[in-house]
Design a protein around this motif. Structure first.
Motif, PDB file in Angstrom:
ATOM      1  N   PHE A   3       0.860  -1.280  -0.110  1.00 40.91           N
ATOM      2  CA  PHE A   3      -0.077  -0.047   0.081  1.00 40.91           C
ATOM      3  C   PHE A   3       0.965   1.450   0.078  1.00 40.91           C
ATOM      4  O   PHE A   3       0.473   2.237  -0.775  1.00 40.91           O
ATOM      5  CB  PHE A   3      -0.879  -0.128   1.166  1.00 40.91           C
ATOM      6  N   TYR A   4       2.160   1.326   0.824  1.00 35.11           N
ATOM      7  CA  TYR A   4       3.072   2.389   0.728  1.00 35.11           C
ATOM      8  C   TYR A   4       4.206   1.958   0.625  1.00 35.11           C
ATOM      9  O   TYR A   4       4.761   0.804   1.050  1.00 35.11           O
ATOM     10  CB  TYR A   4       2.863   2.957   2.251  1.00 35.11           C
ATOM     11  N   LEU A   5       5.213   3.024  -0.149  1.00 47.28           N
ATOM     12  CA  LEU A   5       6.510   2.845  -0.141  1.00 47.28           C
ATOM     13  C   LEU A   5       7.354   3.730   0.936  1.00 47.28           C
ATOM     14  O   LEU A   5       6.930   5.065   0.924  1.00 47.28           O
ATOM     15  CB  LEU A   5       6.995   3.083  -1.438  1.00 47.28           C
ATOM     16  N   PRO A   6       8.197   3.171   1.825  1.00 48.14           N
ATOM     17  CA  PRO A   6       8.628   4.086   2.747  1.00 48.14           C
ATOM     18  C   PRO A   6       9.833   4.953   2.072  1.00 48.14           C
ATOM     19  O   PRO A   6      10.606   4.559   1.436  1.00 48.14           O
ATOM     20  CB  PRO A   6       9.547   3.114   3.718  1.00 48.14           C
ATOM     21  N   LEU A   7       9.827   6.354   2.480  1.00 48.95           N
ATOM     22  CA  LEU A   7      10.606   7.327   1.975  1.00 48.95           C
ATOM     23  C   LEU A   7      11.704   7.899   3.062  1.00 48.95           C
ATOM     24  O   LEU A   7      12.663   8.490   2.642  1.00 48.95           O
ATOM     25  CB  LEU A   7      10.009   8.531   1.355  1.00 48.95           C
ATOM     26  N   GLY A   8      11.461   7.438   4.126  1.00 43.54           N
ATOM     27  CA  GLY A   8      12.408   7.925   5.307  1.00 43.54           C
ATOM     28  C   GLY A   8      11.716   9.029   5.927  1.00 43.54           C
ATOM     29  O   GLY A   8      11.109   9.829   5.341  1.00 43.54           O
ATOM     30  N   ASP A   9      12.243   9.362   7.247  1.00 42.84           N
ATOM     31  CA  ASP A   9      11.648  10.563   8.002  1.00 42.84           C
ATOM     32  C   ASP A   9      10.299  10.676   8.113  1.00 42.84           C
ATOM     33  O   ASP A   9       9.726  11.880   8.109  1.00 42.84           O
ATOM     34  CB  ASP A   9      12.333  11.883   7.327  1.00 42.84           C
ATOM     35  N   GLY A  10       9.411   9.667   8.168  1.00 44.71           N
ATOM     36  CA  GLY A  10       8.083   9.557   8.224  1.00 44.71           C
ATOM     37  C   GLY A  10       7.254   9.673   7.062  1.00 44.71           C
ATOM     38  O   GLY A  10       6.136  10.191   7.089  1.00 44.71           O
ATOM     39  N   ARG A  11       7.877   9.826   5.832  1.00 45.76           N
ATOM     40  CA  ARG A  11       7.292  10.021   4.776  1.00 45.76           C
ATOM     41  C   ARG A  11       7.081   8.652   3.965  1.00 45.76           C
ATOM     42  O   ARG A  11       7.873   7.578   3.934  1.00 45.76           O
ATOM     43  CB  ARG A  11       8.064  11.028   3.946  1.00 45.76           C
ATOM     44  N   PHE A  12       5.936   8.807   3.178  1.00 52.81           N
ATOM     45  CA  PHE A  12       5.485   7.466   2.545  1.00 52.81           C
ATOM     46  C   PHE A  12       4.847   7.922   1.060  1.00 52.81           C
ATOM     47  O   PHE A  12       4.114   8.736   1.093  1.00 52.81           O
ATOM     48  CB  PHE A  12       4.497   6.640   3.268  1.00 52.81           C
ATOM     49  N   GLU A  13       5.213   6.965   0.186  1.00 54.54           N
ATOM     50  CA  GLU A  13       4.579   7.279  -1.164  1.00 54.54           C
ATOM     51  C   GLU A  13       3.522   6.181  -1.269  1.00 54.54           C
ATOM     52  O   GLU A  13       3.503   5.290  -1.111  1.00 54.54           O
ATOM     53  CB  GLU A  13       5.609   6.778  -2.327  1.00 54.54           C
ATOM     54  N   SER A  14       2.158   6.724  -1.454  1.00 54.74           N
ATOM     55  CA  SER A  14       1.052   5.955  -1.719  1.00 54.74           C
ATOM     56  C   SER A  14       1.065   5.284  -3.074  1.00 54.74           C
ATOM     57  O   SER A  14       1.340   5.853  -4.313  1.00 54.74           O
ATOM     58  CB  SER A  14      -0.169   6.719  -1.663  1.00 54.74           C
ATOM     59  N   THR A  15       0.699   3.920  -2.951  1.00 54.95           N
ATOM     60  CA  THR A  15       0.460   3.322  -4.575  1.00 54.95           C
ATOM     61  C   THR A  15      -0.856   3.017  -4.774  1.00 54.95           C
ATOM     62  O   THR A  15      -1.924   3.647  -3.945  1.00 54.95           O
ATOM     63  CB  THR A  15       1.191   1.812  -4.354  1.00 54.95           C
ATOM     64  N   GLU A  16      -1.026   2.659  -5.851  1.00 55.66           N
ATOM     65  CA  GLU A  16      -2.405   2.707  -6.545  1.00 55.66           C
ATOM     66  C   GLU A  16      -3.337   1.566  -5.629  1.00 55.66           C
ATOM     67  O   GLU A  16      -4.613   1.652  -5.774  1.00 55.66           O
ATOM     68  CB  GLU A  16      -2.612   2.151  -7.819  1.00 55.66           C
ATOM     69  N   HIS A  17      -2.679   0.758  -4.881  1.00 50.77           N
ATOM     70  CA  HIS A  17      -3.530  -0.352  -3.927  1.00 50.77           C
ATOM     71  C   HIS A  17      -4.427   0.537  -2.959  1.00 50.77           C
ATOM     72  O   HIS A  17      -5.216  -0.072  -2.314  1.00 50.77           O
ATOM     73  CB  HIS A  17      -2.718  -1.068  -3.437  1.00 50.77           C
ATOM     74  N   THR A  18      -3.967   1.789  -2.646  1.00 51.52           N
ATOM     75  CA  THR A  18      -4.830   2.632  -1.583  1.00 51.52           C
ATOM     76  C   THR A  18      -6.064   2.948  -2.273  1.00 51.52           C
ATOM     77  O   THR A  18      -6.718   3.672  -1.470  1.00 51.52           O
ATOM     78  CB  THR A  18      -3.826   3.442  -0.914  1.00 51.52           C
ATOM     79  N   ARG A  19      -6.449   2.928  -3.318  1.00 49.35           N
ATOM     80  CA  ARG A  19      -7.187   3.791  -4.157  1.00 49.35           C
ATOM     81  C   ARG A  19      -8.532   3.152  -3.783  1.00 49.35           C
ATOM     82  O   ARG A  19      -8.962   2.068  -3.527  1.00 49.35           O
ATOM     83  CB  ARG A  19      -7.032   3.528  -5.637  1.00 49.35           C
ATOM     84  N   GLY A  20      -9.481   4.291  -3.293  1.00 49.36           N
ATOM     85  CA  GLY A  20     -10.915   3.804  -2.919  1.00 49.36           C
ATOM     86  C   GLY A  20     -11.825   3.584  -4.261  1.00 49.36           C
ATOM     87  O   GLY A  20     -11.330   3.846  -5.203  1.00 49.36           O
ATOM     88  N   PRO A  21     -12.991   3.253  -4.048  1.00 51.72           N
ATOM     89  CA  PRO A  21     -13.723   2.823  -5.142  1.00 51.72           C
ATOM     90  C   PRO A  21     -14.258   3.800  -5.646  1.00 51.72           C
ATOM     91  O   PRO A  21     -14.843   3.559  -6.951  1.00 51.72           O
ATOM     92  CB  PRO A  21     -14.840   2.044  -4.478  1.00 51.72           C
ATOM     93  N   TRP A  22     -14.353   5.072  -5.454  1.00 48.92           N
ATOM     94  CA  TRP A  22     -15.379   6.264  -6.033  1.00 48.92           C
ATOM     95  C   TRP A  22     -14.394   7.134  -6.804  1.00 48.92           C
ATOM     96  O   TRP A  22     -14.783   7.429  -7.990  1.00 48.92           O
ATOM     97  CB  TRP A  22     -16.158   7.089  -5.260  1.00 48.92           C
ATOM     98  N   ASP A  23     -13.271   7.591  -6.157  1.00 46.90           N
ATOM     99  CA  ASP A  23     -12.561   8.749  -6.804  1.00 46.90           C
ATOM    100  C   ASP A  23     -11.110   8.179  -7.340  1.00 46.90           C
ATOM    101  O   ASP A  23     -10.392   7.606  -6.040  1.00 46.90           O
ATOM    102  CB  ASP A  23     -12.290   9.980  -5.854  1.00 46.90           C
ATOM    103  N   ALA A  24     -10.581   8.034  -8.467  1.00 46.15           N
ATOM    104  CA  ALA A  24      -9.567   7.619  -8.738  1.00 46.15           C
ATOM    105  C   ALA A  24      -8.446   8.030  -7.983  1.00 46.15           C
ATOM    106  O   ALA A  24      -7.202   7.700  -8.091  1.00 46.15           O
ATOM    107  CB  ALA A  24      -9.354   7.718 -10.293  1.00 46.15           C
ATOM    108  N   GLY A  25      -8.183   9.348  -7.490  1.00 48.48           N
ATOM    109  CA  GLY A  25      -7.266  10.063  -6.981  1.00 48.48           C
ATOM    110  C   GLY A  25      -7.338   9.975  -5.589  1.00 48.48           C
ATOM    111  O   GLY A  25      -6.389  10.613  -4.804  1.00 48.48           O
ATOM    112  N   SER A  26      -8.073   9.640  -5.029  1.00 51.95           N
ATOM    113  CA  SER A  26      -8.373   9.243  -3.294  1.00 51.95           C
ATOM    114  C   SER A  26      -8.407   7.944  -2.956  1.00 51.95           C
ATOM    115  O   SER A  26      -8.619   6.941  -3.441  1.00 51.95           O
ATOM    116  CB  SER A  26      -9.820  10.204  -2.882  1.00 51.95           C
TER     117      SER A  26
END
Length: 252
Positions: A3-26
Motif C-alpha cells: 500500500f505504501y513505499l517508505p521514503l524515510g523521515d516519516g514520509r510514504f509514497e502511496s501506491t494505487e492499491h490504496t485507491r478507494g472505489p469512487w475517486d481515482a485520486g483518493s
C-alpha cells in the motif's frame, strides 16, 4: 507492491492499491488508518497496548506522498494517549492501556462466526481495475456488496501495508475496519452516497492470523445522518467493535 513505499523521515509514497472505489485520486480510508495505527505503535510506551483509536477524516486522503507524525500526549503508569496525523487530511487519537500476562481470568463470548463456508462475491462497479478492492480479499458469510442490509464479511490483506514489512495484528484490523459501511449499505449505491467522516475502533485484543471479520449494520436517519456499527472478530472470537458516522445524500 505494498500500500505504501517508505521514503524515510516519516514520509510514504502511496501506491494505487490504496485507491478507494469512487475517486481515482483518493484513498480508501482503511490504508491510511492502518498507517496511522503503525505510527501510534512506533511511539507507544513499553508494555502498553492500543485499545481505542478515533480518527477524524477532514478530507479525502490523496494518492500522493504523505507525511506521518506521532507523539505521546499523556503518559501515566497504566494509561497513555498518543496522537498521530496525516495533515491536513486525517488525524488519530489513540488510548493505550498497560497489558500484563494472565493478570485476571479471561471472560469473552464464544466464537459465533466462522470463516468456513464464507465465499467471494461480486463487487459493485468501480471506475478502475486496481485499488483497495483488489489489494484486499473479501469473503462473505452473510450479505454481499450488492445486497442491502447487514452483512458479515471476512477480510485479508493481499499486500503489505509498508513495503518490506510484515503487517502486524493492529494493521490487519485497522486496514479492514473502515469497510463496515461499505458492506452493509441500506440505499441504492447508484442513487445515494454515504461518506464516513470518522472512524472509532475499540479493541479487546488484537487479531490472531490474517483474517479479520466485520459483522456490520448501518442505520440512516431521514436528515441524512447515518451510523455504521461493526462487531470485529477473528477466527478465535470477538476482538472489538468499530463505528462510523455517515454523511448520506442523493448523488447529483
Amino acid at each position: 507492491m505494498a500500500f505504501y513505499l517508505p521514503l524515510g523521515d516519516g514520509r510514504f509514497e502511496s501506491t494505487e492499491h490504496t485507491r478507494g472505489p469512487w475517486d481515482a485520486g483518493s484513498q480508501h480510508a482503511g490504508p491510511p488508518a492502518a498507517l496511522l495505527g503503525r505510527a501510534v505503535e512506533s511511539v507507544a510506551p513499553p508494555g502498553m497496548r492500543v485499545v481505542r483509536l478515533t480518527y477524524e477524516i477532514a478530507r479525502p486522503v490523496p494518492i500522493a506522498t504523505l507525511e506521518v507524525t506521532a507523539r505521546v500526549t499523556r503518559q501515566g503508569r497504566s494509561v497513555a494517549l498518543v496522537e498521530a496525523a496525516i495533515d491536513p487530511f486525517m488525524r488519530c487519537s489513540a488510548l493505550l492501556i498497560r497489558a500484563g500476562e494472565d493478570l485476571v481470568p479471561a471472560a469473552t463470548p464464544p466464537v459465533t462466526v466462522h470463516l468456513d463456508g464464507a465465499t467471494a462475491k461480486p463487487l459493485y462497479p468501480t471506475a478502475h481495475d486496481v485499488g483497495y478492492h483488489t489489494a484486499m480479499e473479501f469473503r462473505f458469510s452473510e450479505g454481499s456488496f450488492l445486497e442491502r442490509g447487514p452483512a458479515t464479511a471476512w477480510l485479508r490483506m493481499r499486500e503489505s501495508l509498508v513495503d518490506g514489512e510484515e503487517p502486524g495484528p493492529l494493521s490487519r484490523v485497522l486496514v479492514a475496519a473502515d469497510s463496515g459501511n461499505g458492506i452493509s449499505n441500506e440505499l441504492e449505491l447508484s442513487r445515494f452516497l454515504f461518506v464516513n467522516a470518522d472512524l472509532t475502533v475499540h479493541l479487546l485484543r488484537h487479531p490472531v492470523g490474517e483474517w479479520v471479520c466485520l459483522r456490520s449494520a448501518t442505520s440512516i436517519d431521514a436528515a441524512g445522518i447515518g451510523l455504521a456499527d461493526t462487531a470485529l472478530h477473528d477466527q478465535h472470537g470477538p476482538i472489538g467493535r468499530s463505528a462510523q458516522s455517515l454523511f448520506v445524500a442523493p448523488r447529483r
